[in-house]
Motif scaffolding. Structure first.
Motif, mmCIF file in Angstrom:
data_model
loop_
_atom_site.group_PDB
_atom_site.id
_atom_site.type_symbol
_atom_site.label_atom_id
_atom_site.label_comp_id
_atom_site.label_asym_id
_atom_site.label_seq_id
_atom_site.Cartn_x
_atom_site.Cartn_y
_atom_site.Cartn_z
ATOM 1 N N TRP A 150 3.386 -14.013 2.791
ATOM 2 C CA TRP A 150 3.302 -12.559 2.850
ATOM 3 C C TRP A 150 3.364 -12.106 4.293
ATOM 4 O O TRP A 150 2.993 -12.844 5.192
ATOM 5 N N LYS B 241 2.001 -8.829 6.488
ATOM 6 C CA LYS B 241 1.189 -7.609 6.426
ATOM 7 C C LYS B 241 0.658 -7.260 7.805
ATOM 8 O O LYS B 241 0.707 -8.075 8.733
ATOM 9 N N ARG B 242 0.092 -6.074 7.882
ATOM 10 C CA ARG B 242 -0.496 -5.629 9.144
ATOM 11 C C ARG B 242 -2.012 -5.649 9.043
ATOM 12 O O ARG B 242 -2.591 -5.245 8.025
ATOM 13 N N ASP C 277 -1.364 -5.352 -1.381
ATOM 14 C CA ASP C 277 -2.202 -5.777 -0.265
ATOM 15 C C ASP C 277 -3.690 -5.551 -0.559
ATOM 16 O O ASP C 277 -4.106 -5.601 -1.719
ATOM 17 N N SER D 145 3.902 -2.212 -1.281
ATOM 18 C CA SER D 145 3.190 -3.374 -0.759
ATOM 19 C C SER D 145 1.962 -3.696 -1.597
ATOM 20 O O SER D 145 1.132 -2.821 -1.884
ATOM 21 N N ALA E 24 7.707 -5.403 2.266
ATOM 22 C CA ALA E 24 6.365 -4.818 2.351
ATOM 23 C C ALA E 24 6.086 -4.186 3.706
ATOM 24 O O ALA E 24 5.183 -3.350 3.825
ATOM 25 N N MET E 25 6.854 -4.560 4.744
ATOM 26 C CA MET E 25 6.581 -4.038 6.077
ATOM 27 C C MET E 25 7.649 -3.046 6.534
ATOM 28 O O MET E 25 7.740 -2.722 7.709
ATOM 29 N N GLY F 164 0.538 -3.414 3.991
ATOM 30 C CA GLY F 164 1.948 -3.468 4.395
ATOM 31 C C GLY F 164 2.375 -2.075 4.811
ATOM 32 O O GLY F 164 1.893 -1.086 4.272
ATOM 33 N N ASP F 165 3.266 -1.964 5.786
ATOM 34 C CA ASP F 165 3.681 -0.648 6.270
ATOM 35 C C ASP F 165 4.389 0.163 5.178
ATOM 36 O O ASP F 165 4.367 1.394 5.194
#
Lengths: 226, 104
Positions: free
Chosen positions: A138, A140-141, A199, A197, A100-101, A191-192
């Protein structure tokens, strides 16, 4: 003929070691400085300085409060050095669970995770966090903090009306989302790897209590492949 | 026995070479072969125990720092001669049974 630089350097080192920031040092230190001028050549001067500084350490009387302060600093540093590895709850190494990143973090990358200090410092826009969501881990950003208005326009994310610069995204990445205001005690994550992703776009904001750690840096691979 | 280490004896020897004269630190260092890191702590100890007296001599060259000078006191002369004599094996004595001395 000018004095050789090595000789000048030796003199400067001796004077600095004896006097520090004061205009005068101890009596014995000043005695050493006086005799320095009798040395012949650079190497005699260097030997005098090196050995003389050793003498200064032995005969110099450091003011009591400086000694106490130095010992306190050493004690604190020693404690910190011992405490950090012992306190396994403060930091740890985690393995990235999903893609996801990507491309920032890839599956299997090992990262250093701060598990503790983020509780005091708070989370920041751009922080990469580990979260527990329904038993899964998870990664994530953080895009939105409580009070932020998150929206998407023209394929880019906007926060509080301004487009945010997401230079960590793969070129050509398009993000689409519905506008939302982040409630207190919650945050908005993406997510990047926007295409893959799951999210906040689909699931909405999450409680900040879901965060288990903040990613500090890469441990393996040492240089992430971009 | 205090003040009888080989290094201290070297300093005594050098000072006793000219007992009434004032000696410079650099000269003592060269004569005894002791680096200042060894010599100056010895001198400091002797001064502390009033065995050595000191004085400062301003330089006749402008800009040069003053020099520190040393001379054995009366007590210092006595002790120095004492320690040096004790260190010498007695004439005619068997070197193995000569008075053992412990470095301090």
């Amino acid at each position: 003929m000018t004095e050789p630089w090595l000789r000048r350097a030796a003199r400067r080192a001796l004077v600095l070691g004896v006097r520090g920031r004061s205009a005068r040092g101890s009596e014995w230190g000043e005695a050493l400085i006086g005799e320095f001028e009798e040395t012949s050549g650079s190497w005699d001067a260097v030997r005098w300085t090196v050995s003389g500084l050793r003498a200064t350490r032995r005969t110099m009387r450091i003011p009591r409060w400086v000694r106490i302060r130095r010992r306190a600093v050493v004690a604190v540093v020693a404690l910190a050095v011992i405490a950090v590895p012992v306190n396994a709850y403060a930091a740890g190494v985690a393995s990235i669970p999903s893609g996801a990143m990507e491309p920032t973090l890839n599956i299997g990358d090992r990262v250093l995770v701060d598990k503790l200090s983020f509780h005091w410092t708070g989370l920041d826009h751009g922080d990469i966090v580990l979260m527990t969501v329904e038993g899964d881990t998870w990664i994530k950003r953080v895009i939105g903090l409580p009070g932020d208005v998150i929206a998407c326009r023209g394929g880019a994310v906007h926060r509080n009306g301004a487009r945010i610069d997401e230079d960590y995204l793969r070129a050509g990445t398009v993000t689409e989302c519905s506008a939302v205001t982040v409630p207190p005690g919650e945050f908005y994550v993406l997510g990047d790897h926007r295409e893959a992703s799951n999210d906040s776009r689909r699931l909405g904001t999450f409680a900040t209590s879901a965060v288990t750690g903040r990613v500090l840096g890469h441990m393996w691979p040492v240089w992430p492949a971009h | 026995m205090p003040d009888s280490s080989p290094q201290t004896l070297k300093v005594f020897g050098s000072l006793l070479d000219d007992p009434s004269a004032w000696h410079y630190g650099y000269g003592l260092s060269k004569q005894t072969g002791l680096a200042p890191g060894t010599l100056y702590p010895i001198l400091a100890r002797l001064v502390e125990r009033d065995l050595l007296e000191t004085r400062w001599e301003p330089s006749d060259q402008p800009g040069r720092p003053p020099r520190h000078l040393y001379r054995l006191t009366g007590d210092g002369l006595e002790l120095a001669r004492d320690r040096l004599a004790a260190a010498k094996p007695r004439a005619g004595a068997n070197p193995i049974t000569a008075t053992p001395r412990t470095a301090s």
